[in-house]
Design a protein around this motif. Structure first.
Motif, PDB file in Angstrom:
ATOM      1  N   ARG A 136       2.947   2.734   2.894  1.00 56.94           N
ATOM      2  CA  ARG A 136       4.087   1.992   3.446  1.00 56.94           C
ATOM      3  C   ARG A 136       5.187   1.726   2.416  1.00 56.94           C
ATOM      4  O   ARG A 136       6.260   1.245   2.767  1.00 56.94           O
ATOM      5  CB  ARG A 136       3.604   0.658   4.027  1.00 56.94           C
ATOM      6  CG  ARG A 136       2.804   0.797   5.292  1.00 56.94           C
ATOM      7  CD  ARG A 136       2.367  -0.551   5.844  1.00 56.94           C
ATOM      8  NE  ARG A 136       1.392  -1.215   4.999  1.00 56.94           N
ATOM      9  CZ  ARG A 136       0.080  -0.935   4.971  1.00 56.94           C
ATOM     10  NH1 ARG A 136      -0.402   0.008   5.738  1.00 56.94           N
ATOM     11  NH2 ARG A 136      -0.740  -1.593   4.186  1.00 56.94           N
ATOM     12  N   LYS A 150       8.283  -7.837   7.958  1.00 51.81           N
ATOM     13  CA  LYS A 150       7.109  -8.146   8.785  1.00 51.81           C
ATOM     14  C   LYS A 150       6.722  -6.971   9.674  1.00 51.81           C
ATOM     15  O   LYS A 150       5.543  -6.745   9.938  1.00 51.81           O
ATOM     16  CB  LYS A 150       7.374  -9.378   9.651  1.00 51.81           C
ATOM     17  CG  LYS A 150       7.334 -10.678   8.896  1.00 51.81           C
ATOM     18  CD  LYS A 150       7.661 -11.852   9.819  1.00 51.81           C
ATOM     19  CE  LYS A 150       7.836 -13.127   9.041  1.00 51.81           C
ATOM     20  NZ  LYS A 150       8.248 -14.245   9.910  1.00 51.81           N
ATOM     21  N   MET A 152       5.132  -4.219   6.931  1.00 52.07           N
ATOM     22  CA  MET A 152       3.970  -4.536   6.096  1.00 52.07           C
ATOM     23  C   MET A 152       2.722  -4.886   6.911  1.00 52.07           C
ATOM     24  O   MET A 152       2.809  -5.220   8.090  1.00 52.07           O
ATOM     25  CB  MET A 152       4.304  -5.668   5.119  1.00 52.07           C
ATOM     26  CG  MET A 152       4.565  -7.013   5.766  1.00 52.07           C
ATOM     27  SD  MET A 152       5.040  -8.298   4.601  1.00 52.07           S
ATOM     28  CE  MET A 152       3.517  -8.597   3.753  1.00 52.07           C
ATOM     29  N   ASN A 153       1.596  -4.802   6.250  1.00 54.22           N
ATOM     30  CA  ASN A 153       0.317  -5.237   6.805  1.00 54.22           C
ATOM     31  C   ASN A 153      -0.062  -6.509   6.057  1.00 54.22           C
ATOM     32  O   ASN A 153      -0.328  -6.468   4.857  1.00 54.22           O
ATOM     33  CB  ASN A 153      -0.738  -4.150   6.592  1.00 54.22           C
ATOM     34  CG  ASN A 153      -2.094  -4.545   7.132  1.00 54.22           C
ATOM     35  OD1 ASN A 153      -2.491  -5.706   7.117  1.00 54.22           O
ATOM     36  ND2 ASN A 153      -2.828  -3.554   7.607  1.00 54.22           N
ATOM     37  N   LYS A 154      -0.075  -7.639   6.742  1.00 49.87           N
ATOM     38  CA  LYS A 154      -0.304  -8.931   6.092  1.00 49.87           C
ATOM     39  C   LYS A 154      -1.668  -9.039   5.417  1.00 49.87           C
ATOM     40  O   LYS A 154      -1.856  -9.862   4.540  1.00 49.87           O
ATOM     41  CB  LYS A 154      -0.140 -10.073   7.095  1.00 49.87           C
ATOM     42  CG  LYS A 154       1.284 -10.305   7.501  1.00 49.87           C
ATOM     43  CD  LYS A 154       1.380 -11.529   8.393  1.00 49.87           C
ATOM     44  CE  LYS A 154       2.807 -11.789   8.796  1.00 49.87           C
ATOM     45  NZ  LYS A 154       2.950 -13.010   9.579  1.00 49.87           N
ATOM     46  N   LYS A 155      -2.616  -8.209   5.825  1.00 42.62           N
ATOM     47  CA  LYS A 155      -3.954  -8.264   5.229  1.00 42.62           C
ATOM     48  C   LYS A 155      -4.069  -7.398   3.978  1.00 42.62           C
ATOM     49  O   LYS A 155      -5.020  -7.540   3.221  1.00 42.62           O
ATOM     50  CB  LYS A 155      -5.002  -7.836   6.249  1.00 42.62           C
ATOM     51  CG  LYS A 155      -5.107  -8.807   7.406  1.00 42.62           C
ATOM     52  CD  LYS A 155      -6.166  -8.372   8.388  1.00 42.62           C
ATOM     53  CE  LYS A 155      -6.217  -9.373   9.542  1.00 42.62           C
ATOM     54  NZ  LYS A 155      -7.230  -9.000  10.519  1.00 42.62           N
ATOM     55  N   GLU A 156      -3.103  -6.498   3.749  1.00 43.97           N
ATOM     56  CA  GLU A 156      -3.183  -5.573   2.616  1.00 43.97           C
ATOM     57  C   GLU A 156      -1.997  -5.651   1.658  1.00 43.97           C
ATOM     58  O   GLU A 156      -2.117  -5.237   0.510  1.00 43.97           O
ATOM     59  CB  GLU A 156      -3.283  -4.128   3.123  1.00 43.97           C
ATOM     60  CG  GLU A 156      -4.500  -3.854   3.946  1.00 43.97           C
ATOM     61  CD  GLU A 156      -4.557  -2.425   4.452  1.00 43.97           C
ATOM     62  OE1 GLU A 156      -5.681  -1.940   4.627  1.00 43.97           O
ATOM     63  OE2 GLU A 156      -3.512  -1.800   4.671  1.00 43.97           O
ATOM     64  N   ASP A 157      -0.853  -6.144   2.123  1.00 46.95           N
ATOM     65  CA  ASP A 157       0.380  -6.100   1.347  1.00 46.95           C
ATOM     66  C   ASP A 157       0.831  -7.500   0.934  1.00 46.95           C
ATOM     67  O   ASP A 157       0.440  -8.492   1.539  1.00 46.95           O
ATOM     68  CB  ASP A 157       1.492  -5.446   2.175  1.00 46.95           C
ATOM     69  CG  ASP A 157       1.135  -4.044   2.632  1.00 46.95           C
ATOM     70  OD1 ASP A 157       0.425  -3.335   1.902  1.00 46.95           O
ATOM     71  OD2 ASP A 157       1.567  -3.655   3.736  1.00 46.95           O
ATOM     72  N   LYS A 161       0.845  -1.203   0.000  1.00 48.02           N
ATOM     73  CA  LYS A 161       0.000   0.000   0.000  1.00 48.02           C
ATOM     74  C   LYS A 161       0.874   1.246   0.000  1.00 48.02           C
ATOM     75  O   LYS A 161       1.934   1.272   0.625  1.00 48.02           O
ATOM     76  CB  LYS A 161      -0.899   0.019   1.245  1.00 48.02           C
ATOM     77  CG  LYS A 161      -2.107  -0.848   1.116  1.00 48.02           C
ATOM     78  CD  LYS A 161      -3.277   0.057   0.818  1.00 48.02           C
ATOM     79  CE  LYS A 161      -4.552  -0.756   0.850  1.00 48.02           C
ATOM     80  NZ  LYS A 161      -5.716   0.047   0.930  1.00 48.02           N
TER      81      LYS A 161
END
Length: 87
Positions: free
Chosen positions: A13, A50, A53-58, A10
């Protein structure tokens, strides 16, 4: 080992990821880094990503090869960041 990292992050970030990876690997083109790393350096890179990043968006994809020689690399068109002259 030789790694290639590609990412789709995103916009809020993306500069953090790019800045972090520039300290670890060679920038190749938008959202692509590659270079030689040790197994412990790869763990450090993964942990750093980790944290950012955002694991739900990236999305980050890491390709690992034993050596750079195992990779046949062809560039079509303009090479944005040639790595031939890097010491």
């Amino acid at each position: 080992m030789y790694v290639i990292i590609v990412y789709d992050i995103k916009v809020e970030r993306v500069n953090k990821v790019k800045g972090f990876l520039r300290t670890q690997l060679n920038w190749i083109q938008n959202s692509v880094f590659e270079g030689e790393v040790t197994p412990s350096e790869l763990v450090e890179i993964k942990n750093g990503l980790k944290e950012i990043m955002n694991k739900k968006e990236d999305s980050v994809i890491i390709y690992s090869l034993r050596t750079e020689k195992a990779l046949k690399r062809q560039v079509m068109g303009v090479e944005k960041a040639p790595i031939d002259g890097i010491l």
